[in-house]
Design an enzyme around this catalytic site. Structure first.
Site: not given
Length: 316
Positions: A46, A53, A97
């Site tokens: 994660s 991102k 997330q």
């Protein structure tokens, strides 16, 4: 036959170039689209995903914000964080997330996100719009698959398309997007009878089942287009040797690193298919690109911008 490789990095760069034009137009109106990421806990994958991102936001000139509560966070804590982000005018998109820590009610948290800021397309309202064929924010991975198909010149209209997997995140929205593009759709899952025969009827196969190298060359009609959504890390030497028996370069990667990535499609399928996405470097880059696209789209929609902006992949 050796399949044409559908390079996701190249298509991502095309989309980024279009988005930069759109972002510049929004900046002229005083609008800087902003993406907020909520990352709870210490899941290494994660952290890598969120970092990539945020890096994409920085590359494109988007605003980025991150909230990182500890792994002990409660559902109430996360709902409060989401509520704050819903109220912030500088935040146009909210990314929660997954997976969240086990004590958290993930569904409640995801459904608390303002649908206008739901850049992952998970909210029931946005899913409902997709079912009805109305404009809205669409799940990033299926949207990215559509970009790959369209920009690679793959004929969708009238094609027999098989979606292997029925998750809410990929399989179901993928089937709907293909249906709206006038393909004939079959959705397969663990209970499908004679799965290889059903897959063999596909002109377009989207594999999103989460099982390493499950789709065998004998399952594929020669010349079919194969989109491999799966990302599976192989750490067992025997399994690596079995899967990559005809791919010495990938075995060398395994020996050097102790692990190697493979999709849901066996690498030998490239000898049968007409076109195929690689793993890595196929669908993955498009997932992030569509998150950026959705953030820009959300900024334009929720702020009432009159700027028409560039339509990515034919979406207005």
């Amino acid at each position: 036959m050796t399949a044409r490789i559908l390079n996701g990095n190249v298509i991502r760069d095309q989309i980024y170039a279009e988005l930069q034009t759109e972002i510049a137009a929004l900046a002229a109106e005083g609008i800087v689209p902003g993406l907020a990421a909520v990352l709870a806990g210490d899941n290494p994958a994660s952290h890598i995903y969120v970092k990539s991102k945020i890096a994409a936001c920085e590359k494109l000139g988007l605003g980025s914000f991150q909230s990182a509560p500890p792994s002990t966070v409660t559902t109430a804590d996360l709902l409060a964080i989401v509520d704050d982000l819903n109220r912030r005018d500088d935040v146009d998109g909210i990314l929660v997330q997954l997976p969240l820590p086990p004590q958290v009610d993930s569904k409640r948290v995801l459904e608390a996100v303002d649908p206008a800021k739901d850049v992952e397309g998970f909210h029931p309202l946005n899913l409902g719009k997709l079912v009805a064929g109305r404009a809205g924010l669409v799940a990033c991975t299926p949207a990215g698959v559509m970009e790959i198909l369209r920009r690679s010149g793959i004929v969708i209209e009238g094609a027999n398309a098989v979606v292997l997997g029925r998750s809410d995140i990929v399989g179901k929205p993928m089937a709907l997007l293909l249906l709206h593009a006038n393909a004939t759709i079959t959705v397969c899952h663990s209970k499908t009878r004679d799965l290889p025969a059903v897959v063999r009827g596909a002109d377009i196969l989207v594999a999103a089942i989460g099982r390493a190298a499950m789709v065998q060359p004998s399952w594929i009609r020669p010349g079919a287009t194969v989109i491999d959504v799966g990302i599976n890390r192989i750490t067992d030497a025997v399994e690596a040797a079995r899967i990559f028996v005809n791919h010495s370069d990938r075995l060398e990667q395994f020996r050097a690193k102790g692990s190697v990535l493979v999709g849901d499609v066996h690498p030998d399928v490239a000898d049968v298919a007409g076109a195929i996405t690689p793993v890595p470097g196929g669908v993955g880059p498009l997932t992030i690109a569509m998150l950026m696209s959705n953030t820009v789209r959300a900024a334009r929609m929720r702020r009432g911008s009159r700027q028409p902006a560039q339509s990515v992949g034919g979406r207005s």
